[in-house]
Design a protein around this motif. Structure first.
Motif, PDB file in Angstrom:
ATOM      1  N   HIS A  13       0.824  -1.191   0.000  1.00  0.00           N
ATOM      2  CA  HIS A  13       0.000   0.000   0.000  1.00  0.00           C
ATOM      3  C   HIS A  13       0.869   1.257   0.000  1.00  0.00           C
ATOM      4  CE1 HIS A  13      -3.041   2.903   1.253  1.00  0.00           C
ATOM      5  NE2 HIS A  13      -3.930   2.001   0.867  1.00  0.00           N
ATOM      6  N   LEU A  14       0.371   2.300  -0.625  1.00  0.00           N
ATOM      7  CA  LEU A  14       1.085   3.573  -0.672  1.00  0.00           C
ATOM      8  C   LEU A  14       1.478   4.054   0.719  1.00  0.00           C
ATOM      9  CD1 LEU A  14       2.077   6.130  -2.126  1.00  0.00           C
ATOM     10  CD2 LEU A  14      -0.267   7.000  -1.980  1.00  0.00           C
ATOM     11  N   TRP A  15       0.597   3.852   1.702  1.00  0.00           N
ATOM     12  CA  TRP A  15       0.899   4.304   3.058  1.00  0.00           C
ATOM     13  C   TRP A  15       2.116   3.587   3.647  1.00  0.00           C
ATOM     14  CZ3 TRP A  15      -0.595   8.770   4.459  1.00  0.00           C
ATOM     15  CH2 TRP A  15      -1.780   9.298   3.978  1.00  0.00           C
ATOM     16  N   SER A  16       2.373   2.367   3.236  1.00  0.00           N
ATOM     17  CA  SER A  16       3.575   1.661   3.716  1.00  0.00           C
ATOM     18  C   SER A  16       4.831   2.377   3.245  1.00  0.00           C
ATOM     19  CB  SER A  16       3.580   0.213   3.238  1.00  0.00           C
ATOM     20  OG  SER A  16       2.504  -0.489   3.794  1.00  0.00           O
ATOM     21  N   PHE A  17       4.820   2.818   1.986  1.00  0.00           N
ATOM     22  CA  PHE A  17       5.970   3.554   1.462  1.00  0.00           C
ATOM     23  C   PHE A  17       6.128   4.894   2.181  1.00  0.00           C
ATOM     24  CE2 PHE A  17       5.291   0.650  -2.098  1.00  0.00           C
ATOM     25  CZ  PHE A  17       6.594   0.317  -2.435  1.00  0.00           C
ATOM     26  N   ILE A  18       5.024   5.575   2.423  1.00  0.00           N
ATOM     27  CA  ILE A  18       5.082   6.865   3.121  1.00  0.00           C
ATOM     28  C   ILE A  18       5.588   6.678   4.549  1.00  0.00           C
ATOM     29  CG2 ILE A  18       3.668   8.751   4.040  1.00  0.00           C
ATOM     30  CD1 ILE A  18       1.927   8.413   1.465  1.00  0.00           C
ATOM     31  N   ASP A  19       5.050   5.687   5.255  1.00  0.00           N
ATOM     32  CA  ASP A  19       5.500   5.423   6.622  1.00  0.00           C
ATOM     33  C   ASP A  19       6.980   5.048   6.666  1.00  0.00           C
ATOM     34  OD1 ASP A  19       2.952   5.987   7.544  1.00  0.00           O
ATOM     35  OD2 ASP A  19       2.381   3.879   7.756  1.00  0.00           O
ATOM     36  N   PHE A  20       7.432   4.274   5.682  1.00  0.00           N
ATOM     37  CA  PHE A  20       8.844   3.896   5.588  1.00  0.00           C
ATOM     38  C   PHE A  20       9.709   5.139   5.391  1.00  0.00           C
ATOM     39  CE2 PHE A  20      12.568   2.838   3.045  1.00  0.00           C
ATOM     40  CZ  PHE A  20      13.154   1.853   3.814  1.00  0.00           C
ATOM     41  N   ARG A  21       9.300   6.016   4.488  1.00  0.00           N
ATOM     42  CA  ARG A  21      10.050   7.247   4.224  1.00  0.00           C
ATOM     43  C   ARG A  21      10.178   8.084   5.495  1.00  0.00           C
ATOM     44  NH1 ARG A  21       8.425  12.174   3.445  1.00  0.00           N
ATOM     45  NH2 ARG A  21       6.290  11.581   2.944  1.00  0.00           N
ATOM     46  N   ILE A  22       9.098   8.202   6.235  1.00  0.00           N
ATOM     47  CA  ILE A  22       9.120   8.982   7.471  1.00  0.00           C
ATOM     48  C   ILE A  22      10.007   8.311   8.526  1.00  0.00           C
ATOM     49  CG2 ILE A  22       7.692   9.748   9.417  1.00  0.00           C
ATOM     50  CD1 ILE A  22       5.431  10.170   7.287  1.00  0.00           C
ATOM     51  N   ALA A  23       9.884   6.994   8.678  1.00  0.00           N
ATOM     52  CA  ALA A  23      10.657   6.254   9.686  1.00  0.00           C
ATOM     53  C   ALA A  23      12.155   6.306   9.434  1.00  0.00           C
ATOM     54  CB  ALA A  23      10.186   4.799   9.738  1.00  0.00           C
ATOM     55  N   THR A  24      12.543   6.415   8.169  1.00  0.00           N
ATOM     56  CA  THR A  24      13.966   6.406   7.823  1.00  0.00           C
ATOM     57  C   THR A  24      14.503   7.796   7.506  1.00  0.00           C
ATOM     58  OG1 THR A  24      13.427   5.950   5.513  1.00  0.00           O
ATOM     59  CG2 THR A  24      13.880   4.052   6.938  1.00  0.00           C
ATOM     60  N   ASN A  25      13.642   8.816   7.611  1.00  0.00           N
ATOM     61  CA  ASN A  25      14.035  10.185   7.276  1.00  0.00           C
ATOM     62  C   ASN A  25      14.623  10.248   5.865  1.00  0.00           C
ATOM     63  OD1 ASN A  25      14.194  12.926   7.857  1.00  0.00           O
ATOM     64  ND2 ASN A  25      16.305  12.754   8.572  1.00  0.00           N
ATOM     65  N   ALA A  26      13.973   9.555   4.943  1.00  0.00           N
ATOM     66  CA  ALA A  26      14.461   9.443   3.568  1.00  0.00           C
ATOM     67  C   ALA A  26      13.868  10.539   2.683  1.00  0.00           C
ATOM     68  CB  ALA A  26      14.094   8.076   3.001  1.00  0.00           C
ATOM     69  N   ARG A  27      14.512  10.747   1.565  1.00  0.00           N
ATOM     70  CA  ARG A  27      14.037  11.682   0.548  1.00  0.00           C
ATOM     71  C   ARG A  27      13.735  10.886  -0.710  1.00  0.00           C
ATOM     72  NH1 ARG A  27      16.580  16.031  -3.104  1.00  0.00           N
ATOM     73  NH2 ARG A  27      18.321  14.595  -3.170  1.00  0.00           N
ATOM     74  N   GLN A  28      12.519  11.009  -1.220  1.00  0.00           N
ATOM     75  CA  GLN A  28      12.138  10.269  -2.433  1.00  0.00           C
ATOM     76  C   GLN A  28      12.805  10.901  -3.640  1.00  0.00           C
ATOM     77  OE1 GLN A  28       7.975   9.323  -2.881  1.00  0.00           O
ATOM     78  NE2 GLN A  28       8.162   9.359  -5.105  1.00  0.00           N
ATOM     79  N   ILE A  29      13.446  10.056  -4.467  1.00  0.00           N
ATOM     80  CA  ILE A  29      14.191  10.531  -5.628  1.00  0.00           C
ATOM     81  C   ILE A  29      13.490  10.152  -6.932  1.00  0.00           C
ATOM     82  CG2 ILE A  29      16.394  10.370  -6.871  1.00  0.00           C
ATOM     83  CD1 ILE A  29      16.572  11.802  -4.144  1.00  0.00           C
ATOM     84  N   ASP A  30      13.019   8.921  -7.017  1.00  0.00           N
ATOM     85  CA  ASP A  30      12.439   8.413  -8.263  1.00  0.00           C
ATOM     86  C   ASP A  30      11.499   7.266  -7.926  1.00  0.00           C
ATOM     87  OD1 ASP A  30      11.971   8.141 -10.973  1.00  0.00           O
ATOM     88  OD2 ASP A  30      13.940   7.315 -11.451  1.00  0.00           O
ATOM     89  N   TYR A  31      10.694   6.858  -8.891  1.00  0.00           N
ATOM     90  CA  TYR A  31       9.783   5.733  -8.687  1.00  0.00           C
ATOM     91  C   TYR A  31       9.367   5.161 -10.039  1.00  0.00           C
ATOM     92  CZ  TYR A  31       6.140   8.984 -10.089  1.00  0.00           C
ATOM     93  OH  TYR A  31       5.383   9.874 -10.797  1.00  0.00           O
ATOM     94  N   GLU A  32       8.794   3.966  -9.989  1.00  0.00           N
ATOM     95  CA  GLU A  32       8.202   3.367 -11.182  1.00  0.00           C
ATOM     96  C   GLU A  32       6.917   2.663 -10.777  1.00  0.00           C
ATOM     97  OE1 GLU A  32       9.060   0.109 -14.666  1.00  0.00           O
ATOM     98  OE2 GLU A  32      10.754   1.231 -13.860  1.00  0.00           O
ATOM     99  N   THR A  33       5.899   2.861 -11.597  1.00  0.00           N
ATOM    100  CA  THR A  33       4.613   2.211 -11.363  1.00  0.00           C
ATOM    101  C   THR A  33       4.219   1.395 -12.577  1.00  0.00           C
ATOM    102  OG1 THR A  33       3.373   4.100 -12.234  1.00  0.00           O
ATOM    103  CG2 THR A  33       3.784   4.072  -9.859  1.00  0.00           C
ATOM    104  N   LYS A  34       3.297   0.488 -12.365  1.00  0.00           N
ATOM    105  CA  LYS A  34       2.678  -0.263 -13.454  1.00  0.00           C
ATOM    106  C   LYS A  34       1.184  -0.224 -13.163  1.00  0.00           C
ATOM    107  CE  LYS A  34       2.630  -4.585 -15.976  1.00  0.00           C
ATOM    108  NZ  LYS A  34       3.194  -5.906 -16.104  1.00  0.00           N
ATOM    109  N   GLY A  35       0.467   0.576 -13.934  1.00  0.00           N
ATOM    110  CA  GLY A  35      -0.928   0.802 -13.616  1.00  0.00           C
ATOM    111  C   GLY A  35      -1.010   1.538 -12.292  1.00  0.00           C
ATOM    112  N   ASN A  36      -1.776   0.997 -11.361  1.00  0.00           N
ATOM    113  CA  ASN A  36      -1.888   1.639 -10.050  1.00  0.00           C
ATOM    114  C   ASN A  36      -1.002   0.976  -8.997  1.00  0.00           C
ATOM    115  OD1 ASN A  36      -3.297  -0.729  -9.785  1.00  0.00           O
ATOM    116  ND2 ASN A  36      -5.035   0.166  -8.713  1.00  0.00           N
TER     117      ASN A  36
END
Length: 73
Positions: A13-36
């Motif tokens: 789920h998208l929220w897992s990625f958001i929670d991970f980013r917050i927990a690790t103090n990370a900065r999102q650089i790039d991504y890839e999706t396939k459909g949704n």
């Protein structure tokens, strides 16, 4: 350090990625999706992510030693 984060069990789920980013103090650089579905997100982090934390979120973590964000997409 750049890391590529992808769902360990095929989807996450998208929220897992958001929670991970917050927990690790990370900065999102790039991504890839396939459909949704999110195939992966590349983050910039200051320190290595533990296997336990990756498992807690259900993610595979790949360290990208030669990643150059100016050449992405």
């Amino acid at each position: 350090m750049y890391i590529k984060v992808s769902p360990k069990y095929g989807r996450s789920h998208l929220w897992s990625f958001i929670d991970f980013r917050i927990a690790t103090n990370a900065r999102q650089i790039d991504y890839e999706t396939k459909g949704n579905l999110i195939k992966y997100i590349i983050y910039e982090v200051e320190k290595e992510i533990s296997k336990e934390l990756a498992e807690e979120f259900g993610f595979n973590i790949e360290i990208l030693n030669n990643y150059n964000p100016t050449k992405s997409k």
